[in-house]
Motif scaffolding. Structure first.
Motif, PDB file in Angstrom:
ATOM      1  N   THR A   6      -1.861   5.389  16.416  1.00 33.05           N
ATOM      2  CA  THR A   6      -2.702   6.133  17.360  1.00 33.05           C
ATOM      3  C   THR A   6      -2.442   5.655  18.785  1.00 33.05           C
ATOM      4  N   CYS A  37      -7.443  13.381  18.918  1.00 30.28           N
ATOM      5  CA  CYS A  37      -8.492  12.394  18.666  1.00 30.28           C
ATOM      6  C   CYS A  37      -9.615  12.620  19.680  1.00 30.28           C
ATOM      7  N   THR A  41     -12.251   7.625  20.681  1.00 27.81           N
ATOM      8  CA  THR A  41     -11.143   6.959  19.998  1.00 27.81           C
ATOM      9  C   THR A  41     -10.126   6.471  21.015  1.00 27.81           C
ATOM     10  N   TYR A  44     -11.323   3.449  22.622  1.00 28.44           N
ATOM     11  CA  TYR A  44     -11.259   2.298  21.725  1.00 28.44           C
ATOM     12  C   TYR A  44      -9.927   1.568  21.933  1.00 28.44           C
TER      13      TYR A  44
END
Length: 180
Positions: A6, A37, A41, A44
């Motif tokens: 990611t 996403c 996210t 994060y």
């Protein structure tokens, strides 16, 4: 593994978004949407758009520092200039998108903490390319090479990388050859 994937997807999407829409014209939501996403996210993995920019540009900045170390170790100014031209062409080709991002929003991006070293490093590279004459022609030729090479790399899609690299090195050499 998913976190790393990611994170890499975010960096890839951010690079593309920044190159197409500019740093200022790209939002975190734009990047998150491209990755598929949520903005949460994305946050994060990176606490800000500046953090994404810093990570994107860190390898190119590190390579520019390494190049300047090689230039400083050169036995003479002509060899230093040759190393600088070849190294800058290689760096610009390897980091096309990142340099496109930086050049696209240059004045504003140089104010970003992650890119503040770029100005000093570029000035050092410029001094090597310009040589010691201090003439207007030498300074302008060096600026032409520094600004022109990345612009040509972005615009030239009809050549393979080997042909493009050779032509850029030769062209930069001709622009600077009267400075020796």
């Amino acid at each position: 593994m998913a976190r790393s994937k990611t994170r890499d997807e975010i960096l890839t999407a951010a690079t593309r978004q920044f190159a197409e829409s500019g740093y200022k014209g790209t939002s975190l939501q734009d990047i998150a949407a491209e990755v598929g996403c949520s903005k949460a996210t994305l946050l994060y993995h990176f606490d800000s758009k500046d953090a994404i920019l810093a990570e994107l540009c860190a390898p190119a900045i590190a390579e520019l520092r390494d190049l300047l170390d090689q230039v400083a170790a050169a036995p003479d100014p002509d060899t230093a200039r040759k190393i600088a031209v070849q190294g800058f062409v290689d760096l610009a080709m390897r980091h096309r998108r990142e340099i496109q991002v930086i050049y696209g929003d240059l004045p504003a991006l140089l104010l970003q903490p992650a890119l503040q070293p770029v100005q000093v490093l570029t000035e050092q590279l410029h001094a090597t390319l310009a040589g010691t004459s201090g003439s207007a022609q030498s300074r302008l030729s060096a600026k032409f090479v520094l600004a022109g090479l990345p612009a040509v790399i972005f615009a030239c899609t009809e050549f393979d990388d080997e042909t493009l690299r050779a032509a850029l090195i030769a062209t930069a050499g001709r622009a600077l050859e009267s400075l020796s």
